[in-house]
Write a protein that holds these residues in place. Structure first.
Motif, mmCIF file in Angstrom:
data_model
loop_
_atom_site.group_PDB
_atom_site.id
_atom_site.type_symbol
_atom_site.label_atom_id
_atom_site.label_comp_id
_atom_site.label_asym_id
_atom_site.label_seq_id
_atom_site.Cartn_x
_atom_site.Cartn_y
_atom_site.Cartn_z
ATOM 1 N N UNK A 23 16.033 -18.541 5.733
ATOM 2 C CA UNK A 23 14.662 -18.032 5.644
ATOM 3 C C UNK A 23 13.850 -18.356 6.890
ATOM 4 N N UNK A 44 8.754 -17.706 11.306
ATOM 5 C CA UNK A 44 7.498 -17.280 10.689
ATOM 6 C C UNK A 44 7.038 -18.120 9.491
ATOM 7 N N UNK A 45 7.889 -18.403 8.477
ATOM 8 C CA UNK A 45 7.333 -19.180 7.363
ATOM 9 C C UNK A 45 7.015 -20.625 7.756
ATOM 10 N N UNK A 560 -0.958 0.231 1.132
ATOM 11 C CA UNK A 560 -1.888 0.066 2.250
ATOM 12 C C UNK A 560 -3.251 -0.394 1.729
ATOM 13 N N UNK A 572 -3.350 -13.866 2.875
ATOM 14 C CA UNK A 572 -2.227 -13.290 3.618
ATOM 15 C C UNK A 572 -1.205 -12.681 2.658
ATOM 16 N N UNK A 573 -0.708 -11.520 3.003
ATOM 17 C CA UNK A 573 0.269 -10.850 2.146
ATOM 18 C C UNK A 573 1.365 -10.218 2.992
ATOM 19 N N UNK A 574 2.470 -9.902 2.349
ATOM 20 C CA UNK A 574 3.570 -9.189 3.010
ATOM 21 C C UNK A 574 4.077 -8.106 2.072
ATOM 22 N N UNK A 575 4.528 -7.030 2.663
ATOM 23 C CA UNK A 575 5.097 -5.950 1.879
ATOM 24 C C UNK A 575 6.612 -6.062 1.960
ATOM 25 N N UNK A 576 7.299 -5.923 0.833
ATOM 26 C CA UNK A 576 8.748 -5.761 0.881
ATOM 27 C C UNK A 576 9.089 -4.428 0.219
ATOM 28 N N UNK A 577 9.278 -3.400 1.056
ATOM 29 C CA UNK A 577 9.620 -2.085 0.506
ATOM 30 C C UNK A 577 11.082 -1.755 0.808
ATOM 31 N N UNK A 578 11.893 -2.814 0.914
ATOM 32 C CA UNK A 578 13.320 -2.578 1.132
ATOM 33 C C UNK A 578 13.935 -1.997 -0.136
ATOM 34 N N UNK A 588 13.993 -13.599 -2.950
ATOM 35 C CA UNK A 588 13.835 -13.909 -1.525
ATOM 36 C C UNK A 588 12.499 -14.618 -1.288
ATOM 37 N N UNK A 592 10.895 -18.320 0.040
ATOM 38 C CA UNK A 592 9.873 -18.427 1.084
ATOM 39 C C UNK A 592 8.627 -19.152 0.574
#
Lengths: 662, 662
Positions: A23, A44-45, A560, A572-578, A588, A592
């Protein structure tokens, strides 16, 4: 004591290490070039985690107490570190193996071989060997297995005594031990060379000429001390006050091991709190913390060979003298409150007092905040009363007045021997030596003045030592000088403040924090392989994961929209569109340490409702946008916990169930 | 062009410098030890200003675009910087004066002496000498005054041509110029030694053995490049993406001058944005910025000797080819928006394109954001398209695959010469050399394979070069090898991404920001000596000053109450309860750039109303606690400006009037 996870499971360090690397919390620097021991990059983390811990540190200490933050250079001229004592004393003893060139830290080497012999002895005697707590500061070197050889009882005792005192030997003594016990490098069978001092500072040269040696600072403290006079002025001459600094420091460890715990470049946060040495070093806000309870492992307990102690309030510890003074006690309590705030397990925290021989000679008292990890107890914060040492040595070297001058409310009278020179005669009499002789006279201490006053009275002249004038002896007759007992009235008091220094190794704290918040789903009947880092939301690298059910186009505007909403809230946020399953994507992010997840599904497109998932329980609630955002804000700010949210918002049983909960 | 303050007054740099030192924005490091050129410490307001600028940078770039922030070590093994080209090329030319040992930067020295001669010539001709814009990167050395000597017209022309090309000479050429024009050090009258290359990196040694040379990084970029593969993996193999890093870098300048603008240790913020080189380097968010208008001083304009250009939209500049591609253009616009956000004067900002000879050979295009200061135009941000250079050299050196692999939507067929070995016979035939020979064969390029296929067909064998085997020539007969033209279907595409690199010198930006926001009350009829720093509230070191009317006990609980309230709002404040007049206390905080002030008076004790003062206008309003706090929050967050507050809340005419306003 075996290390455990947040849920009390045995902590499997290789598994954790592999997760942290996967990670990218941190990674060996320059790995594609083969790496360099003791250097790590934060991914990053790790970088976000460190930034959050640092930010909380700044709010908890600097802003809370109006400390004066400064940012000084790491490059430091040699002269400064000569004065501070680092050039002469900041060293470890090292030996070299003449056969394979291996470099060994002498104390670790002696310890390693003697411990191996004791272990072999136990084996030979058929004694079961306890797993000893590892000390991260020492040996992790791979060496050949021990052989079972029985030792004389007297020898065993001698070895044990040496090991108990291992931190106290100097280089010569370590060399004698190596000779006496014929200690050989297990890897070669050869006795290493006698120990030589190896200075732990990185040396360089500042500027184009080679005669300006410099070092990379081994701590941020010296830069703060050198700015003392300016900071006092900035603080409008008010005492007490503190400066603070967050920055990288550098130590050229002989053989760094143990991951983030012993590295060559690391982030420190240090406070230098200046206090009047008179009046018992009281602290105005001590009352606010006096009931905070700490585990204090004092000198006497350690000498008695004990490690377990009950918690005691800092108020009591200062009152009974366990902790030297209120200011030191105030900071010990504040350190504990900080560690608690960022999510350190309080049952894995203790304060250990330095033994007399561990402390610098000038220190009045010193306590380390130690955190329990799979490497044993690790010193993460030092809190020392450095007395007036640093300011005194720099003032003496440079002549800069690193002192506080305070107007006395009541002037005081001082009786003293005063000297008066007849300037009109004095100058012409000594000609070019006049200033030198005058300076020598003015530097005379009180005791000497008293003696000279009698000499002057009885002989009509005095003879004093003045280096560099004639033969070093100068005669001054009574027509040039008067020495008298007089009364002087003092309106100001001048003193060199004492320094209380809480000093934080942020990388070590970060590592301990990770271990303290790590567990696997196996503890709750789930998948043993699924790791979780349960950081408190304010510390977590990313607060919210945004997960669309699939890559369907209709989800994109919502993603968005929610990203922007969260950004506006400062979350703070993150997108996981995998294309991975929702369960995999959450898994995952458990690794993190992301505390919250929002799922966007077809229902969201229709009615702007979203599900919100809690990392620790994997439970979900569903509500409209505003309620979800309000819940997130309160969780991230720490005003609510998940149990509150579960009471307020309806539960949601997802179509993509994750792990069976029990 | 003379430098001006925010209000258009002539900027008196010595006055500003003295104010910045008095208020401890920054200060020479190790000053009590005599200081070290090019090293500065940030005091409390400078440190807070830098932290705020950095925080806005992180939000504007990293969080806005989900960049992957990393924190890599400054210590770097020599091998890495050898590969990147820094060990060989990151150098300036320096000369030494054989008489006094003075060290001179060769290009600056040539320039200084030729300019002095041209100046002397003008004086001799009676021509009025214009004040030339200073270049902060060059000469500030005190040298003896010029003498008025007339030169031949041809010589003047020659000197001017040399000066125009001064950045392009190498060491040997600079040495020839010194000889040819008999250039003497004005301080000694002696010709300096021939120029030698001086590497600008600080060297050290990592670890206890002396055979591990290392340097302090001169930029953060290399650490980011080396982590490329891990970051791509972390980003789940999605392109494009960017990494970012904020950290200290180090350059051993030969003779640093010009304050914060040329220092040896400095804070950088760098972005490495990885983009597919095919498809014109489009950027998905370019549309959002296409109408942003920039001052773009391109190569052609510079060659034509012009410096004034009109603003043009970045959309147009990319469309007409002024700026090479959308991604580069996107970042130029984003850089301008960032600088605007922190309070840089937009009329003192331009983007200057690098001339072909200024750029690294691998760069496709490069623009510097330059800010106008009293030192002239100062490069504060570089924005370069570094092509695939860095990833390529590190991959080549280490063998690490620093590439992106993408599944092709439509597989493509590739016709190529393939080689097949009969492994069963090949190994036994070549024995221990088998692997070496095999590797040499597999490395054969396509053209060579074609030739060898024909050779094999006609002679039944081939002869290839294999270093280290026999005499270097190896024969392979046709029973061991087949070379054939075959079709291979490719399902993936592999490429090395190009890098767009915006690189920020935060210390330089901070200095320009200070100059751009500085003015004195003299411009509004007030006291010329009263300096003001009109930082926008989000950037200001401290947001609110709390001033009790006097040291009366009844104010203390209110001070504490308001401090706590502000802290809860996340607004930094300071108390000034010194005995100075209110006007003096506000004046001090004008110099510190504190935008707001709250006065606590006897009325406050009675009814919890407070006055709120605006730094820039010195106007005050009065309202109850909640309204005052709401006003502060909106001002600090930038949702309102002072004019709004004046409309909403009643004006207050204080008893302690400050300066006559007009």
């Amino acid at each position: 004591m075996a290390a455990t996870t947040l849920k009390g499971q045995p902590l499997d360090r290789p598994v954790l290490d592999s997760m942290l690397r996967r990670r990218m919390f941190y990674t060996p620097s320059f790995e594609i070039y083969g790496g360099v021991a003791g250097l790590y990059d934060y991914g990053p983390p790790g970088c976000a985690l460190l930034a959050n811990v640092t930010d909380i540190w700044r709010k908890h200490f600097v802003l809370e107490e109006d400390m004066l933050e400064v940012d000084c250079t790491a490059l430091t001229p040699a002269e400064v570190l000569k004065t501070s004592g680092h050039v002469d004393k900041f060293a470890d003893w090292m030996c070299k193996d003449p056969k394979n060139g291996e470099i060994l830290r002498a104390d670790h080497f002696v310890e390693e071989v003697l411990e191996a012999r004791l272990k072999g002895d136990k084996e030979a005697r058929g004694v079961k060997i306890e797993e000893k707590e590892e000390d991260p500061k020492k040996k992790k070197r791979k060496v050949k297995a021990t052989t079972a050889v029985k030792l004389d009882d007297a020898v065993v005792k001698e070895y044990e005594e040496v090991l108990a005192k291992i931190d106290n030997y100097n280089g010569e003594e370590l060399g004698q031990l190596i000779k006496k016990y014929e200690l050989k490098n297990p890897n070669t069978g050869v006795e290493p060379s006698p120990p030589v001092a190896f200075n732990l500072m990185f040396q360089t040269s500042i500027g184009p000429s080679s005669n300006a040696p410099g070092y990379l600072r081994p701590e941020t403290a010296q830069g703060q001390f050198l700015n003392f006079a300016k900071l006092l002025e900035f603080n409008q001459h008010q005492m007490p006050f503190a400066s603070a600094s967050i920055g990288k420091s550098f130590r050229n460890e002989i053989s760094p091991r143990a991951g983030l715990l012993r590295v060559r470049e690391f982030l420190m946060a240090e406070i230098e709190h200046y206090v009047d040495p008179e009046g018992g070093k009281k602290h105005a806000r001590f009352d606010e913390v006096k009931d905070v309870e700490l585990v204090l492992l004092n000198r006497h307990t350690q000498l008695a060979g004990q490690t377990h102690v009950e918690k005691v309030s800092i108020g009591k510890a200062v009152a009974d003298g366990t902790v030297d003074n209120e200011t030191l006690g105030y900071f010990l309590a504040r350190i504990q409150l900080f560690l608690e705030k960022i999510g350190v397990d309080q049952s894995k925290l203790r304060f250990r007092q330095h033994m007399a021989n561990e402390m610098a000679h000038y220190a009045a008292d010193c306590w380390d905040a130690e955190l329990l990890t799979s490497y044993g107890w690790v010193e993460c914060v030092g809190c020392a009363d450095r007395s007036a040492y640093d300011l005194t040595v720099h003032a003496k070297k440079t002549g800069a007045p690193l002192v506080v001058r305070q107007r006395l409310e009541k002037p005081i009278s001082v009786e003293e021997w005063q000297i008066e020179l007849d300037k009109k005669k004095f100058g012409p009499h000594f000609k070019k030596d006049g200033k030198t002789v005058e300076a020598a006279i003015e530097a005379l201490p009180q005791e000497k003045r008293e003696v000279l006053a009698k000499e002057l009275e009885s002989t009509g002249k005095i003879i004093i030592d003045v280096e560099g004038v004639g033969n070093g002896k100068v005669e001054v007759s009574k027509d040039l000088i008067v020495i008298e007992r007089r009364t002087r009235v003092e309106n100001t008091r001048e003193f060199t403040p004492n320094v209380i220094e809480p000093s934080f190794g942020l990388g070590r704290i970060l590592y301990a924090l990770i271990e303290h918040n790590y567990w696997t789903r196996g503890s709750e009947g789930g998948d043993e392989a699924r790791g979780v880092l349960s950081f408190p939301p304010p510390v977590a690298p990313t607060k919210v994961l945004l997960v669309p059910l699939s890559s369907h186009e209709s989800f994109k505007p919502l993603l968005k929209h929610m990203s922007n909403k969260l950004r506006t809230l400062g979350v703070s946020s993150r997108v996981d569109d995998s294309s991975a399953s929702i369960g995999k994507r959450y898994s995952r992010n458990d690794e993190l340490g992301t505390p919250l997840g929002i799922t966007i599904d077809f229902q969201s497109v229709k009615d702007s409702t979203y599900t919100l998932r809690d990392r620790d329980s994997t439970k979900q609630v569903r509500a409209d946008e505003d309620k979800i955002l309000a819940a997130i804000k309160s969780l991230v700010e720490g005003t609510k916990v998940w149990a509150d949210i579960e009471k307020e918002l309806p539960a949601f049983e997802g179509q993509d169930a994750e792990v069976p909960i029990r």
